[in-house]
Motif scaffolding. Structure first.
Motif, short mmCIF file in Angstrom:
data_model
loop_
_atom_site.label_atom_id
_atom_site.label_comp_id
_atom_site.label_asym_id
_atom_site.label_seq_id
_atom_site.Cartn_x
_atom_site.Cartn_y
_atom_site.Cartn_z
N ALA A 129 1.33 -1.44 -0.60
CA ALA A 129 -0.05 -0.25 0.38
C ALA A 129 0.58 1.10 0.12
CB ALA A 129 -0.71 -0.70 1.63
N GLU A 130 1.47 1.48 0.17
CA GLU A 130 2.64 2.81 0.70
C GLU A 130 3.65 2.90 -0.09
OE1 GLU A 130 2.47 -0.06 3.45
OE2 GLU A 130 0.92 1.85 4.10
N GLU A 164 -5.65 -5.99 4.98
CA GLU A 164 -4.92 -5.25 5.82
C GLU A 164 -4.70 -3.62 4.67
OE1 GLU A 164 -4.33 -4.47 9.15
OE2 GLU A 164 -3.46 -2.92 8.36
N THR A 165 -3.76 -4.36 3.44
CA THR A 165 -3.58 -3.83 2.51
C THR A 165 -5.39 -2.89 1.69
OG1 THR A 165 -2.04 -4.82 1.68
CG2 THR A 165 -2.47 -3.95 0.49
N HIS A 167 -7.60 -1.97 3.38
CA HIS A 167 -8.09 -0.44 4.24
C HIS A 167 -6.89 0.06 4.22
CE1 HIS A 167 -11.65 -2.87 5.68
NE2 HIS A 167 -10.61 -4.23 6.12
N ARG A 168 -5.64 0.36 3.97
CA ARG A 168 -4.45 1.38 4.13
C ARG A 168 -4.83 2.12 2.52
NH1 ARG A 168 0.60 -0.64 6.60
NH2 ARG A 168 0.46 -2.21 8.37
N ALA A 171 -8.00 3.76 3.43
CA ALA A 171 -8.18 5.01 4.10
C ALA A 171 -7.10 6.39 3.75
CB ALA A 171 -7.34 4.04 6.00
#
Ligand code: C2E
Ligand code: CA
Ligand code: CA
Ligand code: CA
Length: 279
Positions: A129-130, A164-165, A167-168, A171
């Motif tokens: 994600a980052e 999780e990815t 959601h990031r 967000a």
């Protein structure tokens, strides 16, 4: 290992099966193509049914191979995944997609959405994600107008890291589409648990909406359910006027398919006459 396979192939013997040779050769060529910038993003418009108004574009990977010509993603995405090249490939396509979308937004307006395909391997890789967000920000494309397409099979109960990815990404303002919806895994009862903003109806489903009343009924129910959940349906693989008319009549918000436009390089899309409000 690559050299050994080449040698075995050239000498016409060796224990390797032909498809092993092919994928090793493909992997070798793909690594070179990535360094040479030969893997690019093409774009297919996402439109409103019946009016044809362009709302977004889906980026689709294309490999210009010097000998094989234009290699379709179905032939190289799997190879990229098994050889560990998928991260590099995904980054190259995402960067090219953002560059292209910046140009296309000059024609289609600031509301244009860019959708990109992300494979399971990429989605669960540490820090995806980052890395993706940094790449998008560096390109100047607004994260709020990025839609990440993933297949529903990635999001079952056992895929914590994938969720999780997503959601990031959400967000940070990006949106998520469930690709190939209607191809087996799809369960209406789970729709409200998916972290998704768009549902992409698979070609196979779209093909049946005008040939089966029951399919049309399922579509109608899906449209009302997705509205209730705040999701938008994108019908993929729209190939004829009859499908387009039915999608319009049922209130399907978005569609994609050869009827409206085939995937094309950005220069080709820019060379077309400006989209009219009606078709
Ligand atoms: P997809 O995401 O389901 O993309 C839709 C595919 O349907 C595309 O094939 C598109 O060219 C094709 N298509 C569009 N309209 C029509 C139509 O009206 N009729 C028919 N029969 N087909 C239509 P393409 O470009 O060959 O891509 C195949 C698959 O490869 C994609 O399926 C996607 O899963 C994967 N892919 C493409 N680009 C990427 C990428 O950059 N990264 C990853 N991980 N996968 C990608
Ligand atoms: Ca897709
Ligand atoms: Ca699809
Ligand atoms: Ca697919």
């Amino acid at each position: 290992a690559d050299t050994a396979l080449y040698a075995a192939k050239l000498s016409g013997r060796g224990r390797c099966r032909l498809d092993d040779l092919d994928s090793a050769e493909l992997a070798h060529d793909l690594a070179q193509a990535l360094s040479a910038g030969q893997v690019r993003a093409w774009f297919q418009p996402v439109v409103r049914p019946t009016t044809g108004e362009v709302v977004g574009v889906e980026a689709l990977a294309r490999w210009r191979h010097p000998e094989r010509g234009c290699v379709r993603p179905d032939e190289f995405i799997a190879v990229a995944e098994t050889t560990g090249l998928i991260g590099e490939l995904g980054a190259a396509v995402l960067a090219d997609a953002c560059r292209g979308a910046v140009e296309l937004a000059r024609v289609h307006g600031d509301g244009l959405l860019l959708t990109v395909n992300v494979s399971g391997r990429e989605l669960v890789s540490e820090g995806y994600a980052e890395r993706a967000l940094a790449l998008v920000r560096a390109s100047g494309w607004p994260v709020e107008r990025l839609v990440v397409e993933v297949t529903e099979s990635l999001l079952d109960a056992s895929s914590g890291p994938a969720l999780e990815t997503l959601h990031r990404l959400r967000a940070a303002g990006a949106r998520v589409a469930i690709d190939d919806f209607g191809t087996g895994y799809s369960a209406f009862s789970r729709l409200d648990t998916l972290p998704a903003d768009y549902l992409k109806l698979d070609h196979g489903f779209t093909a049946q909406i005008t040939t089966s009343d029951r399919r049309a009924g399922v579509l109608q129910a899906l449209l009302s359910l997705s509205r209730a959940l705040g999701m938008q349906v994108i019908a993929e693989g729209v190939e004829d006027e009859e499908q387009d008319a039915l999608l319009g009549a049922l209130g399907c918000p978005l569609a994609q398919g050869y009827l409206y436009a085939r995937p094309a390089p950005v220069a080709e899309l820019l060379a077309r006459p400006a989209p009219a409000g009606t078709r």
